[in-house]
Design a protein around this motif. Structure first.
Motif, PDB file in Angstrom:
ATOM      1  N   LYS A   1     -11.010   4.083  -5.326  1.00 45.05           N
ATOM      2  CA  LYS A   1     -11.161   3.619  -4.556  1.00 45.05           C
ATOM      3  C   LYS A   1     -11.776   2.421  -3.581  1.00 45.05           C
ATOM      4  O   LYS A   1     -11.566   1.341  -3.665  1.00 45.05           O
ATOM      5  CB  LYS A   1     -11.614   4.585  -2.098  1.00 45.05           C
ATOM      6  N   ASN A   2     -13.542   2.348  -5.118  1.00 42.94           N
ATOM      7  CA  ASN A   2     -13.850   1.430  -5.140  1.00 42.94           C
ATOM      8  C   ASN A   2     -13.465  -0.077  -5.635  1.00 42.94           C
ATOM      9  O   ASN A   2     -13.941  -1.436  -5.627  1.00 42.94           O
ATOM     10  CB  ASN A   2     -15.295   1.771  -5.219  1.00 42.94           C
ATOM     11  N   ARG A   3     -12.493   0.224  -6.471  1.00 44.91           N
ATOM     12  CA  ARG A   3     -12.665  -0.486  -7.409  1.00 44.91           C
ATOM     13  C   ARG A   3     -10.541  -1.564  -6.444  1.00 44.91           C
ATOM     14  O   ARG A   3     -10.094  -2.315  -7.267  1.00 44.91           O
ATOM     15  CB  ARG A   3     -11.791  -0.343  -8.684  1.00 44.91           C
TER      16      ARG A   3
ATOM     17  N   HIS B   1      -8.682  -3.275  -3.741  1.00 46.38           N
ATOM     18  CA  HIS B   1      -8.875  -4.129  -2.683  1.00 46.38           C
ATOM     19  C   HIS B   1      -7.587  -4.980  -2.228  1.00 46.38           C
ATOM     20  O   HIS B   1      -7.037  -5.575  -3.126  1.00 46.38           O
ATOM     21  CB  HIS B   1      -9.634  -5.256  -2.863  1.00 46.38           C
TER      22      HIS B   1
ATOM     23  N   HIS C   1      -5.825  -7.513   0.396  1.00 43.82           N
ATOM     24  CA  HIS C   1      -6.049  -8.824   0.782  1.00 43.82           C
ATOM     25  C   HIS C   1      -4.963  -8.763   2.135  1.00 43.82           C
ATOM     26  O   HIS C   1      -3.949  -8.325   1.743  1.00 43.82           O
ATOM     27  CB  HIS C   1      -6.228  -9.539   0.444  1.00 43.82           C
TER      28      HIS C   1
ATOM     29  N   SER D   1      -9.657 -13.643   2.602  1.00 43.21           N
ATOM     30  CA  SER D   1     -10.513 -12.681   1.577  1.00 43.21           C
ATOM     31  C   SER D   1     -10.134 -12.223   0.545  1.00 43.21           C
ATOM     32  O   SER D   1     -10.965 -11.989  -0.750  1.00 43.21           O
ATOM     33  CB  SER D   1      -9.813 -11.250   2.456  1.00 43.21           C
TER      34      SER D   1
ATOM     35  N   GLN E   1     -12.069 -14.399  -2.492  1.00 44.03           N
ATOM     36  CA  GLN E   1     -13.358 -13.545  -2.081  1.00 44.03           C
ATOM     37  C   GLN E   1     -13.534 -13.120  -3.777  1.00 44.03           C
ATOM     38  O   GLN E   1     -14.628 -12.668  -4.079  1.00 44.03           O
ATOM     39  CB  GLN E   1     -14.433 -12.954  -0.900  1.00 44.03           C
ATOM     40  N   HIS E   2     -12.861 -12.909  -3.954  1.00 45.35           N
ATOM     41  CA  HIS E   2     -12.384 -11.605  -4.746  1.00 45.35           C
ATOM     42  C   HIS E   2     -11.949 -12.218  -6.124  1.00 45.35           C
ATOM     43  O   HIS E   2     -12.548 -12.549  -7.163  1.00 45.35           O
ATOM     44  CB  HIS E   2     -12.125 -10.003  -4.833  1.00 45.35           C
TER      45      HIS E   2
END
Length: 97
Positions: free
Chosen positions: A8-10, A12, A14, A19, A22-23
């Protein structure tokens, strides 16, 4: 709830371009998304031309086949010194001695 926390942390998602910036560096994005690259339309034309330039290769690949007479049977996979030509089994667990 269907994805592990580490996975899940991998990901994103938007909802606004700010936002995303930012990545992802703007130099990597097409101009349609506020980036410094070519537009999506220009990229589409370029990639279509690139794929079409390989048309002959794709046609040749349609006739590529495996020569089953050259496939080594499982029971014949031993070399002269007794070693196997590969590793049998699955790789779900890797055990290192």
């Amino acid at each position: 709830m269907f994805v592990k926390a580490s996975m899940k942390n991998r990901f994103h998602v938007h909802s606004k371009l700010e936002s995303l910036y930012q990545h992802v560096d703007r130099s990597c994005l097409p101009s349609d998304l506020g980036g410094e690259g070519e537009s999506v339309a220009d990229l589409t034309v370029a990639w279509k031309a690139k794929v079409e330039s390989y048309a002959q290769w794709y046609k040749e690949q349609e006739s590529v086949q495996t020569d089953l007479d050259k496939v080594v049977a499982k029971e014949d996979r031993l070399t002269l010194n007794g070693d196997s030509f590969g590793t049998e089994g699955s790789f779900r667990q890797l055990k290192i001695d």
